[in-house]
Design a protein around this motif. Sequence first.
Motif, PDB file in Angstrom:
ATOM      1  N   GLU A 149      45.490  35.897  42.703  1.00  0.00           N
ATOM      2  CA  GLU A 149      44.968  35.188  41.531  1.00  0.00           C
ATOM      3  C   GLU A 149      45.340  36.007  40.286  1.00  0.00           C
ATOM      4  O   GLU A 149      44.561  36.797  39.786  1.00  0.00           O
ATOM      5  CB  GLU A 149      43.456  35.001  41.637  1.00  0.00           C
ATOM      6  CG  GLU A 149      43.043  34.085  42.766  1.00  0.00           C
ATOM      7  CD  GLU A 149      41.550  33.816  42.809  1.00  0.00           C
ATOM      8  OE1 GLU A 149      40.849  34.247  41.862  1.00  0.00           O
ATOM      9  OE2 GLU A 149      41.079  33.199  43.777  1.00  0.00           O
ATOM     10  N   ILE A 185      35.459  41.999  41.912  1.00  0.00           N
ATOM     11  CA  ILE A 185      35.991  40.714  42.361  1.00  0.00           C
ATOM     12  C   ILE A 185      37.305  40.391  41.659  1.00  0.00           C
ATOM     13  O   ILE A 185      38.254  39.907  42.280  1.00  0.00           O
ATOM     14  CB  ILE A 185      34.946  39.602  42.131  1.00  0.00           C
ATOM     15  CG1 ILE A 185      33.783  39.787  43.119  1.00  0.00           C
ATOM     16  CG2 ILE A 185      35.570  38.224  42.309  1.00  0.00           C
ATOM     17  CD1 ILE A 185      32.589  38.925  42.818  1.00  0.00           C
ATOM     18  N   ALA A 206      40.657  39.883  43.666  1.00  0.00           N
ATOM     19  CA  ALA A 206      41.371  38.611  43.555  1.00  0.00           C
ATOM     20  C   ALA A 206      42.819  38.835  43.129  1.00  0.00           C
ATOM     21  O   ALA A 206      43.723  38.119  43.570  1.00  0.00           O
ATOM     22  CB  ALA A 206      40.662  37.698  42.556  1.00  0.00           C
ATOM     23  N   GLU A 227      38.767  29.450  41.001  1.00  0.00           N
ATOM     24  CA  GLU A 227      39.108  30.817  41.354  1.00  0.00           C
ATOM     25  C   GLU A 227      37.910  31.743  41.175  1.00  0.00           C
ATOM     26  O   GLU A 227      37.135  31.611  40.228  1.00  0.00           O
ATOM     27  CB  GLU A 227      40.257  31.326  40.473  1.00  0.00           C
ATOM     28  CG  GLU A 227      41.586  30.626  40.735  1.00  0.00           C
ATOM     29  CD  GLU A 227      42.693  31.198  39.867  1.00  0.00           C
ATOM     30  OE1 GLU A 227      42.410  32.140  39.088  1.00  0.00           O
ATOM     31  OE2 GLU A 227      43.836  30.715  39.966  1.00  0.00           O
ATOM     32  N   LEU A 228      37.794  32.723  42.069  1.00  0.00           N
ATOM     33  CA  LEU A 228      36.723  33.712  41.949  1.00  0.00           C
ATOM     34  C   LEU A 228      36.770  34.426  40.608  1.00  0.00           C
ATOM     35  O   LEU A 228      35.750  34.662  39.973  1.00  0.00           O
ATOM     36  CB  LEU A 228      36.841  34.749  43.081  1.00  0.00           C
ATOM     37  CG  LEU A 228      36.259  34.401  44.453  1.00  0.00           C
ATOM     38  CD1 LEU A 228      36.556  35.524  45.420  1.00  0.00           C
ATOM     39  CD2 LEU A 228      34.770  34.149  44.370  1.00  0.00           C
ATOM     40  N   SER A 229      37.984  34.798  40.183  1.00  0.00           N
ATOM     41  CA  SER A 229      38.116  35.589  38.966  1.00  0.00           C
ATOM     42  C   SER A 229      37.849  34.783  37.708  1.00  0.00           C
ATOM     43  O   SER A 229      37.784  35.340  36.613  1.00  0.00           O
ATOM     44  CB  SER A 229      39.522  36.211  38.888  1.00  0.00           C
ATOM     45  OG  SER A 229      40.520  35.223  39.084  1.00  0.00           O
ATOM     46  N   LYS A 257      33.813  33.375  49.724  1.00  0.00           N
ATOM     47  CA  LYS A 257      34.993  32.622  49.295  1.00  0.00           C
ATOM     48  C   LYS A 257      35.887  32.311  50.485  1.00  0.00           C
ATOM     49  O   LYS A 257      36.374  31.178  50.638  1.00  0.00           O
ATOM     50  CB  LYS A 257      35.770  33.432  48.246  1.00  0.00           C
ATOM     51  CG  LYS A 257      37.043  32.747  47.739  1.00  0.00           C
ATOM     52  CD  LYS A 257      36.753  31.501  46.937  1.00  0.00           C
ATOM     53  CE  LYS A 257      38.020  30.931  46.314  1.00  0.00           C
ATOM     54  NZ  LYS A 257      37.768  29.704  45.537  1.00  0.00           N
ATOM     55  N   MET A 282      44.313  38.260  46.725  1.00  0.00           N
ATOM     56  CA  MET A 282      44.276  36.799  46.780  1.00  0.00           C
ATOM     57  C   MET A 282      45.295  36.163  45.838  1.00  0.00           C
ATOM     58  O   MET A 282      45.315  34.953  45.660  1.00  0.00           O
ATOM     59  CB  MET A 282      42.860  36.297  46.454  1.00  0.00           C
ATOM     60  CG  MET A 282      41.807  36.789  47.430  1.00  0.00           C
ATOM     61  SD  MET A 282      40.137  36.207  47.020  1.00  0.00           S
ATOM     62  CE  MET A 282      40.321  34.453  47.358  1.00  0.00           C
ATOM     63  N   ILE A 314      33.095  37.789  48.012  1.00  0.00           N
ATOM     64  CA  ILE A 314      34.447  37.751  48.582  1.00  0.00           C
ATOM     65  C   ILE A 314      34.432  37.117  49.969  1.00  0.00           C
ATOM     66  O   ILE A 314      35.256  36.246  50.276  1.00  0.00           O
ATOM     67  CB  ILE A 314      35.037  39.175  48.640  1.00  0.00           C
ATOM     68  CG1 ILE A 314      35.313  39.682  47.208  1.00  0.00           C
ATOM     69  CG2 ILE A 314      36.324  39.208  49.460  1.00  0.00           C
ATOM     70  CD1 ILE A 314      35.579  41.164  47.120  1.00  0.00           C
TER      71      ILE A 314
END
Length: 288
Positions: A264, A254, A258, A87-89, A22, A262, A19
């Motif tokens: 997402e 995460i 997200a 995207e992280l996810s 990012k 974030m 995190i």
Amino acid sequence: MLGFLLAFGTAISEALKDITSKFNLHYIDEYTAAFSMHLVQSILLAPLIFYFGFEEMTPRFLWALLASSVLQLIVILLYFKAIKRSELSVTVPLITLTPLFMLLTSPILIGEFPSLLGIVGIILIVTGTYISNISENNKNFFAPFAMLVKEQGPRYMLLVAFIWSITANIDKIGVEETSPVFWSFSKDFVILFYLIPILAIKSKKPLSQINKRKWPLLLVGFFRSASVLTQMFAIQFILVAYVISIKRASSVFIILFAFFYMNEKRNFRNRLIGIVIILTGLFIIAVS
């Protein structure tokens, strides 16, 4: 039980590292991020080396160090590229495929093979990861495979997952030959030197980038150090494949982060289903 607690600590530390990484990658390039992370980790672990003492470096240790450091260098650059571009996810959950690859690499490299229940848990984790990548508007169940091929970030992360299935087993060799602390320090200290010429060639004004983000970068290095140390101690108590499977629970944290912080929110329903399946797999591994 201690091994599972340490592995869970690895998962939490890994999520926090991802995190913070990012956020940092909005302001710095991936080469500066990789260098600063290993620099901070080396600085933090150096006092522990002097406290516990240096270990004898056998030929087996040196070969493991060479192989691991080269592969980890490749991985860390691919990893930062992946989380910077997607995207992280979407990208980070793909790392949960590492335990599946380890069903092949662990027996070959270190002679470890999970129990039947452990294999079921690993398969559930992989299934949960697959479902979390299915588009809610796409009726093709095999769409995630096309996504992995076409999108750059997920493709990088899939390669990361495979390489990590090799390096995780090499970690076991390094720890057996020395100690968790000495192996953790040695490996990342060598990688730090690999990164210096890469940083000089690829990065623009790296010292300026580090100075502007020094405190967030310090956090990344701290979380990375905690993740590495807990992982190396955990593999002394339980199978490497189990440690890595539990470590991959970081993807659950995460995805939730997200979603809530974030924004997402794409395909979150499928990802939530995937989380439940992943957690079920982790539970089965814990009791196997």
